[in-house]
Design a protein around this motif. Structure first.
Motif, PDB file in Angstrom:
ATOM      1  N   ALA A   1       0.833  -1.209   0.000  1.00 17.86           N
ATOM      2  CA  ALA A   1       0.000   0.000   0.000  1.00 17.86           C
ATOM      3  C   ALA A   1       0.864   1.254   0.000  1.00 17.86           C
ATOM      4  O   ALA A   1       0.578   2.225  -0.727  1.00 17.86           O
ATOM      5  CB  ALA A   1      -0.934  -0.011   1.204  1.00 17.86           C
ATOM      6  N   GLN A   2       1.940   1.250   0.783  1.00 15.77           N
ATOM      7  CA  GLN A   2       2.829   2.409   0.845  1.00 15.77           C
ATOM      8  C   GLN A   2       3.587   2.622  -0.458  1.00 15.77           C
ATOM      9  O   GLN A   2       3.968   3.752  -0.778  1.00 15.77           O
ATOM     10  CB  GLN A   2       3.812   2.248   2.001  1.00 15.77           C
ATOM     11  CG  GLN A   2       3.152   2.336   3.357  1.00 15.77           C
ATOM     12  CD  GLN A   2       4.123   2.048   4.497  1.00 15.77           C
ATOM     13  OE1 GLN A   2       5.238   1.601   4.280  1.00 15.77           O
ATOM     14  NE2 GLN A   2       3.669   2.304   5.722  1.00 15.77           N
ATOM     15  N   SER A   3       3.811   1.557  -1.212  1.00 16.61           N
ATOM     16  CA  SER A   3       4.577   1.704  -2.454  1.00 16.61           C
ATOM     17  C   SER A   3       3.718   2.175  -3.624  1.00 16.61           C
ATOM     18  O   SER A   3       4.260   2.641  -4.629  1.00 16.61           O
ATOM     19  CB  SER A   3       5.285   0.397  -2.799  1.00 16.61           C
ATOM     20  OG  SER A   3       4.359  -0.587  -3.177  1.00 16.61           O
ATOM     21  N   VAL A   4       2.392   2.088  -3.513  1.00 19.86           N
ATOM     22  CA  VAL A   4       1.512   2.486  -4.630  1.00 19.86           C
ATOM     23  C   VAL A   4       1.750   3.929  -5.067  1.00 19.86           C
ATOM     24  O   VAL A   4       1.940   4.187  -6.264  1.00 19.86           O
ATOM     25  CB  VAL A   4       0.026   2.226  -4.289  1.00 19.86           C
ATOM     26  CG1 VAL A   4      -0.904   2.900  -5.288  1.00 19.86           C
ATOM     27  CG2 VAL A   4      -0.261   0.733  -4.240  1.00 19.86           C
ATOM     28  N   PRO A   5       1.763   4.918  -4.169  1.00 19.18           N
ATOM     29  CA  PRO A   5       1.948   6.304  -4.644  1.00 19.18           C
ATOM     30  C   PRO A   5       3.317   6.567  -5.261  1.00 19.18           C
ATOM     31  O   PRO A   5       3.478   7.513  -6.023  1.00 19.18           O
ATOM     32  CB  PRO A   5       1.782   7.148  -3.380  1.00 19.18           C
ATOM     33  CG  PRO A   5       1.190   6.268  -2.357  1.00 19.18           C
ATOM     34  CD  PRO A   5       1.531   4.860  -2.731  1.00 19.18           C
ATOM     35  N   ARG A   6       4.298   5.732  -4.944  1.00 24.35           N
ATOM     36  CA  ARG A   6       5.659   5.942  -5.453  1.00 24.35           C
ATOM     37  C   ARG A   6       5.913   5.261  -6.795  1.00 24.35           C
ATOM     38  O   ARG A   6       6.942   5.500  -7.422  1.00 24.35           O
ATOM     39  CB  ARG A   6       6.674   5.438  -4.422  1.00 24.35           C
ATOM     40  CG  ARG A   6       6.656   6.214  -3.122  1.00 24.35           C
ATOM     41  CD  ARG A   6       7.819   5.851  -2.223  1.00 24.35           C
ATOM     42  NE  ARG A   6       7.919   4.435  -1.940  1.00 24.35           N
ATOM     43  CZ  ARG A   6       7.421   3.827  -0.861  1.00 24.35           C
ATOM     44  NH1 ARG A   6       6.765   4.529   0.034  1.00 24.35           N
ATOM     45  NH2 ARG A   6       7.579   2.536  -0.675  1.00 24.35           N
ATOM     46  N   CYS A   7       4.996   4.380  -7.251  1.00 28.69           N
ATOM     47  CA  CYS A   7       5.253   3.678  -8.508  1.00 28.69           C
ATOM     48  C   CYS A   7       5.020   4.608  -9.691  1.00 28.69           C
ATOM     49  O   CYS A   7       4.297   5.596  -9.602  1.00 28.69           O
ATOM     50  CB  CYS A   7       4.422   2.396  -8.611  1.00 28.69           C
ATOM     51  SG  CYS A   7       2.667   2.603  -8.850  1.00 28.69           S
ATOM     52  N   SER A   8       5.646   4.303 -10.795  1.00 31.09           N
ATOM     53  CA  SER A   8       5.608   5.188 -11.961  1.00 31.09           C
ATOM     54  C   SER A   8       4.192   5.407 -12.475  1.00 31.09           C
ATOM     55  O   SER A   8       3.865   6.490 -12.944  1.00 31.09           O
ATOM     56  CB  SER A   8       6.503   4.632 -13.067  1.00 31.09           C
ATOM     57  OG  SER A   8       6.086   3.326 -13.429  1.00 31.09           O
ATOM     58  N   GLY A   9       3.339   4.398 -12.382  1.00 34.78           N
ATOM     59  CA  GLY A   9       1.969   4.532 -12.869  1.00 34.78           C
ATOM     60  C   GLY A   9       1.128   5.502 -12.070  1.00 34.78           C
ATOM     61  O   GLY A   9       0.091   5.978 -12.535  1.00 34.78           O
ATOM     62  N   ALA A  10       1.551   5.836 -10.866  1.00 33.21           N
ATOM     63  CA  ALA A  10       0.773   6.752 -10.022  1.00 33.21           C
ATOM     64  C   ALA A  10       0.711   8.148 -10.629  1.00 33.21           C
ATOM     65  O   ALA A  10      -0.248   8.884 -10.385  1.00 33.21           O
ATOM     66  CB  ALA A  10       1.369   6.806  -8.622  1.00 33.21           C
ATOM     67  N   LYS A  11       1.710   8.491 -11.438  1.00 27.45           N
ATOM     68  CA  LYS A  11       1.742   9.826 -12.043  1.00 27.45           C
ATOM     69  C   LYS A  11       0.540  10.073 -12.943  1.00 27.45           C
ATOM     70  O   LYS A  11       0.123  11.201 -13.132  1.00 27.45           O
ATOM     71  CB  LYS A  11       3.038  10.014 -12.828  1.00 27.45           C
ATOM     72  CG  LYS A  11       4.250  10.023 -11.940  1.00 27.45           C
ATOM     73  CD  LYS A  11       5.518  10.142 -12.744  1.00 27.45           C
ATOM     74  CE  LYS A  11       6.706  10.015 -11.802  1.00 27.45           C
ATOM     75  NZ  LYS A  11       7.791   9.261 -12.344  1.00 27.45           N
ATOM     76  N   GLY A  12      -0.046   9.020 -13.496  1.00 23.20           N
ATOM     77  CA  GLY A  12      -1.198   9.178 -14.381  1.00 23.20           C
ATOM     78  C   GLY A  12      -2.534   9.100 -13.667  1.00 23.20           C
ATOM     79  O   GLY A  12      -3.575   9.095 -14.311  1.00 23.20           O
TER      80      GLY A  12
END
Length: 192
Positions: free
Chosen positions: A66-77
């Motif tokens: 859950a903590q890694s979701v905002p940091r993944c590259s796909g979160a930018k979209g």
């Protein structure tokens, strides 16, 4: 003449996934989960390639994801609401099994058949959990298709991808029945 299995037929006719957000404690322990994984691994597997594997995610691992979701590259979209929804799949969960598709090189078995086999494993694990008396749900979501998330958070190799997260726990609320497909509308009979 075939011998019907009314208990199995009734299960298949009435099976219903339980929304992941309604699954609570307790969850199956390892001794209870292993038979379900064994049942799922009996899925059709043309060529005996075993083009899948399991990653059992317990509570601490789910919170890390859950903590890694905002940091993944796909979160930018995605906006904040979509990111929070993707995180919730993990923060609300107490146990999930990531079914990982492992594409294996084969001159005889096309990649698409390996994908189909992995999907069959997901459904078989879902049904094994439900038949064992647990609530269960098959989810994916955009992080499961994000290479930064899958490689960074789950150490997936380039030939691997997430087919789904099978959430398993105790059902806290019975879901209402939902509309089912009109079989007559989606079935074609070919006699010649």
């Amino acid at each position: 003449m075939p011998t019907p299995r009314p208990d199995v037929l009734n299960f298949l006719a009435t099976r219903r996934s339980r929304p992941a957000k309604t699954l609570g404690l307790p969850v199956p322990d390892r001794a209870a989960l292993i038979p379900m994984l064994e049942m799922a691994a009996r899925s059709p597997d043309h060529g005996k390639l075993e083009p899948w594997r399991f990653v059992v995610l317990e509570r601490a691992a789910l919170l890390r994801l859950a903590q890694s979701v905002p940091r993944c590259s796909g979160a930018k979209g995605h906006d904040g609401e979509a990111i929070a929804k993707a995180q919730k799949q993990f923060t609300d969960a107490h146990l999930a099994v990531a079914v990982i598709e492992v594409q294996r090189p084969s001159p005889k078995i096309p990649a698409i058949e390996q994908t189909y086999s992995t999907g069959a494993v997901c459904l078989a694990l879902l049904n094994a959990a439900l038949a064992s008396g647990w609530g269960a749900n098959w989810l994916s979501g955009w992080p499961s298709h994000d290479r930064g998330f899958t490689e960074g958070s789950l150490d997936l190799a380039p030939n691997e991808r997430i087919a789904g997260f099978i959430h398993i726990g105790t059902e806290t609320t019975a879901p209402p029945e939902r509309p089912r497909p009109d079989i007559a509308a989606i079935t074609t009979w070919v006699a010649e």
